[in-house]
Design a protein around this motif. Sequence first.
Motif, PDB file in Angstrom:
ATOM      1  N   LEU A 134     -16.407  -8.384 -38.454  1.00 17.86           N
ATOM      2  CA  LEU A 134     -17.093  -7.689 -37.357  1.00 17.86           C
ATOM      3  C   LEU A 134     -16.889  -6.180 -37.398  1.00 17.86           C
ATOM      4  CD1 LEU A 134     -16.148 -10.126 -34.421  1.00 17.86           C
ATOM      5  CD2 LEU A 134     -18.144 -10.222 -35.921  1.00 17.86           C
ATOM      6  N   GLY A 135     -16.032  -5.711 -38.303  1.00 19.08           N
ATOM      7  CA  GLY A 135     -15.813  -4.272 -38.416  1.00 19.08           C
ATOM      8  C   GLY A 135     -15.008  -3.660 -37.287  1.00 19.08           C
ATOM      9  N   VAL A 136     -14.146  -4.462 -36.669  1.00 18.81           N
ATOM     10  CA  VAL A 136     -13.326  -3.962 -35.552  1.00 18.81           C
ATOM     11  C   VAL A 136     -12.268  -2.992 -36.075  1.00 18.81           C
ATOM     12  CG1 VAL A 136     -11.726  -4.595 -33.717  1.00 18.81           C
ATOM     13  CG2 VAL A 136     -13.704  -6.058 -34.193  1.00 18.81           C
ATOM     14  N   LYS A 137     -12.119  -1.868 -35.361  1.00 15.11           N
ATOM     15  CA  LYS A 137     -11.113  -0.866 -35.738  1.00 15.11           C
ATOM     16  C   LYS A 137     -10.084  -0.618 -34.638  1.00 15.11           C
ATOM     17  CE  LYS A 137     -14.174   1.454 -39.013  1.00 15.11           C
ATOM     18  NZ  LYS A 137     -14.983   2.655 -39.302  1.00 15.11           N
ATOM     19  N   THR A 138     -10.404  -1.062 -33.424  1.00 15.80           N
ATOM     20  CA  THR A 138      -9.458  -0.934 -32.314  1.00 15.80           C
ATOM     21  C   THR A 138      -9.486  -2.210 -31.483  1.00 15.80           C
ATOM     22  OG1 THR A 138      -9.908   1.440 -32.175  1.00 15.80           O
ATOM     23  CG2 THR A 138      -8.752   0.437 -30.316  1.00 15.80           C
ATOM     24  N   PHE A 139      -8.308  -2.784 -31.248  1.00 12.96           N
ATOM     25  CA  PHE A 139      -8.195  -3.981 -30.407  1.00 12.96           C
ATOM     26  C   PHE A 139      -7.544  -3.615 -29.082  1.00 12.96           C
ATOM     27  CE2 PHE A 139      -8.316  -6.048 -34.608  1.00 12.96           C
ATOM     28  CZ  PHE A 139      -9.243  -7.045 -34.369  1.00 12.96           C
ATOM     29  N   GLU A 140      -8.030  -4.239 -28.021  1.00 13.60           N
ATOM     30  CA  GLU A 140      -7.391  -4.137 -26.717  1.00 13.60           C
ATOM     31  C   GLU A 140      -7.164  -5.534 -26.166  1.00 13.60           C
ATOM     32  OE1 GLU A 140      -8.813   0.149 -24.856  1.00 13.60           O
ATOM     33  OE2 GLU A 140      -9.694  -1.706 -24.067  1.00 13.60           O
ATOM     34  N   ALA A 141      -6.111  -5.685 -25.379  1.00 21.04           N
ATOM     35  CA  ALA A 141      -5.858  -6.945 -24.673  1.00 21.04           C
ATOM     36  C   ALA A 141      -5.490  -6.603 -23.247  1.00 21.04           C
ATOM     37  CB  ALA A 141      -4.727  -7.714 -25.350  1.00 21.04           C
ATOM     38  N   LYS A 142      -6.218  -7.181 -22.281  1.00 19.81           N
ATOM     39  CA  LYS A 142      -5.942  -6.959 -20.864  1.00 19.81           C
ATOM     40  C   LYS A 142      -5.253  -8.201 -20.318  1.00 19.81           C
ATOM     41  CE  LYS A 142      -9.638  -3.658 -20.309  1.00 19.81           C
ATOM     42  NZ  LYS A 142     -10.863  -3.230 -19.653  1.00 19.81           N
ATOM     43  N   ILE A 143      -4.027  -8.029 -19.840  1.00 15.63           N
ATOM     44  CA  ILE A 143      -3.178  -9.170 -19.479  1.00 15.63           C
ATOM     45  C   ILE A 143      -2.617  -8.951 -18.085  1.00 15.63           C
ATOM     46  CG2 ILE A 143      -1.196 -10.559 -20.197  1.00 15.63           C
ATOM     47  CD1 ILE A 143      -1.500  -9.198 -22.983  1.00 15.63           C
ATOM     48  N   GLY A 144      -2.604 -10.017 -17.287  1.00 10.29           N
ATOM     49  CA  GLY A 144      -2.013  -9.946 -15.951  1.00 10.29           C
ATOM     50  C   GLY A 144      -0.545  -9.558 -16.031  1.00 10.29           C
ATOM     51  N   LEU A 145      -0.114  -8.713 -15.105  1.00 10.08           N
ATOM     52  CA  LEU A 145       1.272  -8.227 -15.129  1.00 10.08           C
ATOM     53  C   LEU A 145       2.292  -9.349 -15.008  1.00 10.08           C
ATOM     54  CD1 LEU A 145       0.902  -5.025 -12.910  1.00 10.08           C
ATOM     55  CD2 LEU A 145       1.359  -5.100 -15.370  1.00 10.08           C
ATOM     56  N   ASN A 146       1.874 -10.473 -14.411  1.00  2.51           N
ATOM     57  CA  ASN A 146       2.806 -11.598 -14.256  1.00  2.51           C
ATOM     58  C   ASN A 146       2.851 -12.495 -15.488  1.00  2.51           C
ATOM     59  OD1 ASN A 146       0.232 -12.562 -13.906  1.00  2.51           O
ATOM     60  ND2 ASN A 146       0.755 -14.010 -12.268  1.00  2.51           N
ATOM     61  N   ASN A 147       1.997 -12.222 -16.463  1.00  4.14           N
ATOM     62  CA  ASN A 147       1.955 -13.058 -17.678  1.00  4.14           C
ATOM     63  C   ASN A 147       2.852 -12.432 -18.752  1.00  4.14           C
ATOM     64  OD1 ASN A 147       1.344 -14.753 -19.779  1.00  4.14           O
ATOM     65  ND2 ASN A 147      -0.872 -14.548 -19.615  1.00  4.14           N
ATOM     66  N   GLN A 148       4.149 -12.504 -18.507  1.00  6.97           N
ATOM     67  CA  GLN A 148       5.104 -11.831 -19.397  1.00  6.97           C
ATOM     68  C   GLN A 148       5.133 -12.432 -20.799  1.00  6.97           C
ATOM     69  OE1 GLN A 148       6.847  -8.990 -18.897  1.00  6.97           O
ATOM     70  NE2 GLN A 148       5.694  -8.834 -16.977  1.00  6.97           N
ATOM     71  N   VAL A 149       4.818 -13.722 -20.907  1.00  8.94           N
ATOM     72  CA  VAL A 149       4.838 -14.375 -22.226  1.00  8.94           C
ATOM     73  C   VAL A 149       3.775 -13.750 -23.139  1.00  8.94           C
ATOM     74  CG1 VAL A 149       4.464 -16.539 -23.467  1.00  8.94           C
ATOM     75  CG2 VAL A 149       5.765 -16.539 -21.341  1.00  8.94           C
ATOM     76  N   SER A 150       2.558 -13.581 -22.614  1.00 11.45           N
ATOM     77  CA  SER A 150       1.482 -12.990 -23.411  1.00 11.45           C
ATOM     78  C   SER A 150       1.757 -11.525 -23.728  1.00 11.45           C
ATOM     79  CB  SER A 150       0.139 -13.107 -22.691  1.00 11.45           C
ATOM     80  OG  SER A 150      -0.317 -14.438 -22.710  1.00 11.45           O
ATOM     81  N   ILE A 151       2.273 -10.794 -22.737  1.00  9.78           N
ATOM     82  CA  ILE A 151       2.596  -9.383 -22.976  1.00  9.78           C
ATOM     83  C   ILE A 151       3.610  -9.259 -24.108  1.00  9.78           C
ATOM     84  CG2 ILE A 151       3.696  -7.338 -21.961  1.00  9.78           C
ATOM     85  CD1 ILE A 151       2.486  -8.226 -19.238  1.00  9.78           C
ATOM     86  N   ALA A 152       4.633 -10.102 -24.068  1.00 11.09           N
ATOM     87  CA  ALA A 152       5.672 -10.063 -25.110  1.00 11.09           C
ATOM     88  C   ALA A 152       5.093 -10.413 -26.478  1.00 11.09           C
ATOM     89  CB  ALA A 152       6.803 -11.024 -24.744  1.00 11.09           C
ATOM     90  N   MET A 153       4.170 -11.394 -26.515  1.00  6.78           N
ATOM     91  CA  MET A 153       3.580 -11.799 -27.792  1.00  6.78           C
ATOM     92  C   MET A 153       2.783 -10.661 -28.412  1.00  6.78           C
ATOM     93  SD  MET A 153       0.727 -14.689 -28.710  1.00  6.78           S
ATOM     94  CE  MET A 153      -0.612 -13.536 -28.321  1.00  6.78           C
ATOM     95  N   PHE A 154       1.947 -10.007 -27.604  1.00  3.14           N
ATOM     96  CA  PHE A 154       1.133  -8.907 -28.146  1.00  3.14           C
ATOM     97  C   PHE A 154       2.003  -7.733 -28.587  1.00  3.14           C
ATOM     98  CE2 PHE A 154      -2.501 -11.114 -26.249  1.00  3.14           C
ATOM     99  CZ  PHE A 154      -3.479 -10.887 -27.210  1.00  3.14           C
ATOM    100  N   LYS A 155       3.058  -7.469 -27.824  1.00  3.90           N
ATOM    101  CA  LYS A 155       3.951  -6.377 -28.231  1.00  3.90           C
ATOM    102  C   LYS A 155       4.671  -6.714 -29.534  1.00  3.90           C
ATOM    103  CE  LYS A 155       4.668  -3.983 -23.844  1.00  3.90           C
ATOM    104  NZ  LYS A 155       5.627  -3.537 -22.809  1.00  3.90           N
ATOM    105  N   LYS A 156       4.980  -7.992 -29.703  1.00  4.85           N
ATOM    106  CA  LYS A 156       5.609  -8.436 -30.961  1.00  4.85           C
ATOM    107  C   LYS A 156       4.662  -8.228 -32.141  1.00  4.85           C
ATOM    108  CE  LYS A 156       8.158 -12.419 -32.826  1.00  4.85           C
ATOM    109  NZ  LYS A 156       8.555 -13.823 -32.578  1.00  4.85           N
TER     110      LYS A 156
END
Length: 210
Positions: A134-156
């Motif tokens: 798809l030619g993506v050059k920038t990814f964003e993820a919008k995550i609820g502040l209470n969803n710490q598991v997903s936030i930690a995964m993306f930061k990893k």
Amino acid sequence: MKINENTLLEGNKVVLVPYNAEHVPKYHEWMKSPELQQLTASEPLTLEQEYDMQRSWREDNDKCTFIILDKQQWADSSVEEEQCMVGDVNIFLTDPTDPTLAELEIMIAEPSHRGKGIGNEVTRMMMSYGVTKLGVKTFEAKIGLNNQVSIAMFKKLHFQEVSVCEVFKEVTLGMTVDESVRSRLLEDTADMKERDYRQTCSNRREQVPQ
């Protein structure tokens, strides 16, 4: 998105397949869960609305969706594909002026499949697909502040915090795909196999004992 309507991606733990009409009933059952509604910031839909949504995700040029299957279950040809469903993953091209910017969204809907590294593998597979197809050059993820598991995964996965919206109670994490990121992604997903979805389904049906 038409580009992936006949694409199957096979990883180590999962198989990603196009979101088809036969997947809708189980998806609809998932989305009755208040927990999943909260985690995905979604409103409950009727079954008819869910079918409409599936069609739009298939047709629209700004949405690329795969259903996540448990590979171990899927390997047993006597098990229906819908029974192997554990979640979904999406790329949304959210900015009409910048088709290289993509929002990434992943949901592991089956509680028994969480905490097993599936989200990590699926995210890397989808990012690799987004970059190469798809030619993506920038990814964003919008995550609820209470969803710490997903936030930690993306930061990893080396996503960085871009902004926090207190009104919507969500954090935006981002990653720019430079050459080092691209190389790491392709190396991480070197084992991923891309197959013809319809042909693979046909072969799988032929293996079912009569």
